[in-house]
Design an enzyme around this catalytic site. Structure first.
Site, short mmCIF file in Angstrom:
data_model
loop_
_atom_site.label_atom_id
_atom_site.label_comp_id
_atom_site.label_asym_id
_atom_site.label_seq_id
_atom_site.Cartn_x
_atom_site.Cartn_y
_atom_site.Cartn_z
N HIS A 1 -13.05 -5.61 7.14
CA HIS A 1 -13.70 -5.36 5.85
C HIS A 1 -15.01 -4.61 6.02
O HIS A 1 -15.91 -4.72 5.19
CB HIS A 1 -13.97 -6.70 5.12
CG HIS A 1 -12.72 -7.40 4.71
ND1 HIS A 1 -12.00 -8.19 5.58
CD2 HIS A 1 -12.04 -7.43 3.54
CE1 HIS A 1 -10.94 -8.67 4.96
NE2 HIS A 1 -10.93 -8.22 3.72
N GLU B 1 0.80 -1.23 0.00
CA GLU B 1 0.00 0.00 0.00
C GLU B 1 0.83 1.28 0.00
O GLU B 1 0.48 2.26 -0.65
CB GLU B 1 -0.96 0.01 1.20
CG GLU B 1 -2.20 -0.84 1.03
CD GLU B 1 -1.97 -2.32 1.24
OE1 GLU B 1 -2.87 -3.13 0.95
OE2 GLU B 1 -0.86 -2.68 1.70
#
Length: 802
Positions: A592, A525
């Site tokens: 999530h 990331e």
């Protein structure tokens, strides 16, 4: 791995004329004198803090020799010799930054906003248009966080790869010369211990891009020696497995000693050839470097270096060794060098004095005016003694600042509360407030015509037969149209390429547009974000993906320390209009279902934060952002990809204005403000509330930064006199942010008949499963219960207890 120190006689093959050598020596000793005087300025109280590039002069001169127009330095705060060598500043400008001179004409890097040693150059003209980077020696504005400059270097190098290999970009003027541009990423050896450095090395090796990682190795990270920092106490040894060889591509690893002039020049020439010609990344480990004044003005290195180490540093100082080499090679005489050294001292002193006089000019004017005002008012006040005491305090200050003048006048105003004098203070205070609002609080976002805030709304059109599609189909169709329309746009991220992202937003688009437009990355990331930032700095319009909103913490430091404040800390002279695409809000489980908007709101001022409720709105927000010039975070609704939406006929042209909420449902009893995935839940709850006679006005804010520029919510509150702020963030998060904006900043408290209320998720992350979601996050029943409770309190007879 290449170790140039193993060669017996570099000097015998060395071809640089006397004039160039002596010019380098002049710059080296000037830079050193500037550092020495700069430290003294801090100790004298004329500057707040100082960090300098002493000990790195020779390596930086060698790097400057291979740095061409169009190249980029993505470096750190000790690169002063290099910046001066490529004409990026005068020593007077260096001191202007040391003094924090809040004027871009003097501190040309940050107009007094960044501490010294943070260098940049202007990429934008006075209207916000790109200058031709191919005609500039490009300096990306430095950051203080260690290794924070490295991830963006991946994007700068990657842009060269795109410009070389994508024929569609050939006619973009001013950004590249066939991808020949090299990014020089400089860093101190201790900072190579940071994870983002290792991630960047790996990404560069995979991508094969023209980046030279130049490490200035002085053996310490402040007080901590290299044996605590790096395996084998050597970054080149630790990274030996990355060396390109017959096993496959990688980096070319080169070593050179920081005091050996010919060795350094040859090393940088070799690295530049690899990077520029072959697009091969290089690691250039400059070792045996000294740091004569220690880490910074905060303390002496004598506290933590042994006498033997200090003695070694004195003898191996690069400027000392450079002088020895010049004399040994017969390039110049002792007297010639002595003259250069004497001249350098005078240059440093004059530069310091010129900068100080310029810095003091406006300050002294304002202090003088404040004193004059105090004298004038004291003559007609009964509080003359008190005003004279304030005057005396101001006059007695050594090198008073504007804040001292303002504070003195404000104290005088307080002293005169019960007297009808002192009205002449107001113009002075108003002028300084206005000037310093511009000096210190401008350019957080684009202030040019190209700002996305100036993009006009284009509404969705639904003519004829209305086609209904899933959210993922709509956003996929949109990206198809976008890639066809704008050749500057490319997308990358984990699983974005081959499978078209985990929710099929780019499905089939890599096959259609190629890997240079839609590409996969590794799980990294920090450098995905860096890849986007660096490419956006070079005129491209990347959309880079963090797969799930919960994963944004991996790259948050880069977003907040570099991207969000880039425009601010360069006084509006640099930008990187990248879009960070992610998906969030509710789905399943702890990692999530994230909606950490409070973290984003407070970390990412300088970026826009978009929270669309569906994918038609998302397309409109993407268009608005791409028509503007600011960076943004786009949070697509994670549970919306399979939900059906009406597909408009003008999907590629829709523009949703930033900071303009939309009223989804008119109502008369309570205004409820929300965003993202909560919109559907609130709308469902409002239908249930209608059944019991409660009329809800539902507002989707659409963007959190900016927030309600049109006062839509305040106007709604004026009609309903009751308000709920609902979201999926934790308590005190984005719901509290929205409440503060409306109730406090906009004065909404004046229209309340009931207390303003927030609805948020629980304090913990959401639990897994449907029950976990129901009992962790706000749901339809929660909305109903809170709204009903508000109306029951106001009208208990009409709304009995349930």
């Amino acid at each position: 791995m290449s170790d140039t120190s193993s060669q017996a006689s570099i000097s015998s093959k060395f071809i640089i004329d006397k004039k160039e050598v002596l010019e380098d020596y002049r710059l080296a000793v000037e830079s050193r004198e500037v550092s020495l005087l700069g430290r003294k300025e801090v100790f004298m109280g004329r500057a707040k803090f100082g960090i300098f590039g002493d000990g790195k002069e020779l390596a930086q001169l060698a790097m400057a020799k291979v740095f061409r127009k169009g190249d980029f330095r993505s470096g750190y705060y000790r690169d002063q010799t290099f910046v001066a060598a490529v004409g990026g500043m005068t020593w007077t400008q260096f001191y202007s930054q040391l003094y924090a001179h809040a004027d871009h004409a003097h501190d040309i890097f940050s107009a007094g906003r960044s501490m010294n040693g943070h260098f940049s150059n202007s990429w934008l003209d006075d209207k916000g248009k790109w200058l031709k980077q191919t005609e500039l020696y490009n300096q990306v504005m430095d950051v203080s966080p260690t290794a924070g400059q490295i991830p963006r270097s991946i994007g700068i190098g990657y842009a060269s790869k795109l410009y070389r290999n994508n024929p569609e970009l050939k006619d973009l003027d001013g950004f590249s010369n066939n991808g020949n541009e090299v990014c020089f990423a400089t860093i101190g050896d201790a900072s190579t211990s940071q994870g983002m450095f290792f991630e960047s090395i790996n990404a560069a090796g995979v991508l094969q891009i023209p980046v030279i990682f130049a490490i200035w190795d002085d053996g310490y990270g402040i007080s901590v020696p290299s044996e605590y920092q790096t395996t084998k106490s050597s970054i080149s040894k630790a990274l030996a497995g990355f060396q390109a060889n017959e096993d496959g591509p990688g980096l070319e690893i080169i070593k050179a000693r920081g005091w050996n002039y010919p060795e350094l020049v040859e090393a940088f020439q070799k690295a530049a050839r690899f990077a520029r010609d072959k697009h091969m990344p290089c690691l250039l480990h400059v070792y045996e470097v000294t740091q004569p004044q220690g880490h910074s003005s905060s303390g002496s290195h004598e506290r933590y270096k042994s006498k033997d180490r200090l003695a070694w540093e004195t003898g191996m100082d690069c400027n000392v060794k450079f002088k020895e080499w010049i004399l040994k090679e017969g390039v110049a005489s002792e007297s010639e060098l002595t003259k250069i050294e004497a001249d350098a001292k005078e240059v440093a002193k004059k530069s310091r004095q010129d900068a100080w006089q310029s810095f003091r000019k406006n300050i002294d004017r304002d202090v003088k005016e404040a004193i004059s005002l105090l004298d004038s008012v004291a003559k007609k006040s009964s509080k003359k003694n008190a005003l004279n005491a304030i005057r005396k305090s101001l006059v007695s200050k050594q090198n008073p600042l504007k804040r001292d003048a303002v504070s003195a006048i404000k104290k005088a105003k307080r002293t005169l509360i019960k007297e009808n004098v002192g009205k002449e203070f107001a113009p002075f205070l108003d002028r300084l407030a206005k000037e310093n609002l511009h000096n210190y609080s401008s350019h957080l976002y684009s202030e040019f015509e190209s700002s996305p805030l100036n993009v006009k709304e284009v509404k969705a059109k639904y003519g004829g037969e209305q086609k209904v599609e899933s959210g993922h189909q709509i956003i996929n169709k949109y990206f198809d149209l976008l890639l066809a329309k704008d050749k500057r746009v490319f997308a990358l991220g984990e699983d974005v390429g081959s499978i078209g992202d985990v929710n099929q937003g780019f499905a089939g688009l890599q096959e259609k547009f190629g890997k240079l437009r839609v590409e996969d990355t590794g799980i990294r990331e920090a450098t995905i974000i860096g890849q986007g930032i660096g490419a956006a700095m070079r005129g491209l319009r990347p959309i880079v993906e963090v797969q799930y909103f919960d994963y944004i913490y991996y790259c948050l430091s880069i977003l907040t320390d570099d991207l969000a404040c880039l425009r601010y800390r360069t006084f509006g002279r640099q930008m990187a209009p990248v879009i960070i695409r992610t998906r969030g809000h509710r789905l399943e489980g702890i990692w999530h279902s994230g909606s950490p908007l409070a973290v984003m709101i407070h970390s990412l001022r300088g970026m826009h934060i978009c929270v669309p409720r569906n994918f038609v709105q998302a397309a409109g927000l993407y268009n608005t952002l791409l028509a503007g010039d600011d960076p943004a975070l786009m949070i697509e609704p994670l549970n919306g990809y399979r939900l059906k939406e009406k597909s408009p006929s003008n999907l590629g042209e829709i523009c949703v204005p930033l900071g303009e909420p939309e009223i989804l449902k008119k109502g008369t009893d309570i205004t409820i403000v929300t965003y993202g995935s909560m919109c559907n839940i609130v709308m469902a709850a409002s239908e249930e509330l209608e059944k019991v006679g409660i009329s809800m006005e539902v507002i989707d804010v659409q963007t959190l930064l900016p927030f309600d520029r049109t006062d839509t919510i305040l106007e709604s509150l004026q009609r309903t006199n009751r308000i709920i702020f609902a979201d999926e963030d934790m308590p005190g998060g984005a719901s509290a942010y929205m409440m503060q904006h409306v109730i406090e900043l906009k004065g909404g408290y004046k229209y309340l008949d009931s207390k303003a209320t927030t609805i948020s998720a629980k304090q913990h992350r959401p639990a897994y499963g449907s029950d976990g979601d129901y009992f962790s996050k706000p749901n339809e029943d929660d909305i109903f219960d809170v709204a009903y409770s508000i109306m029951r309190e106001a009208k208990p007879k009409s709304y009995p207890e349930i």
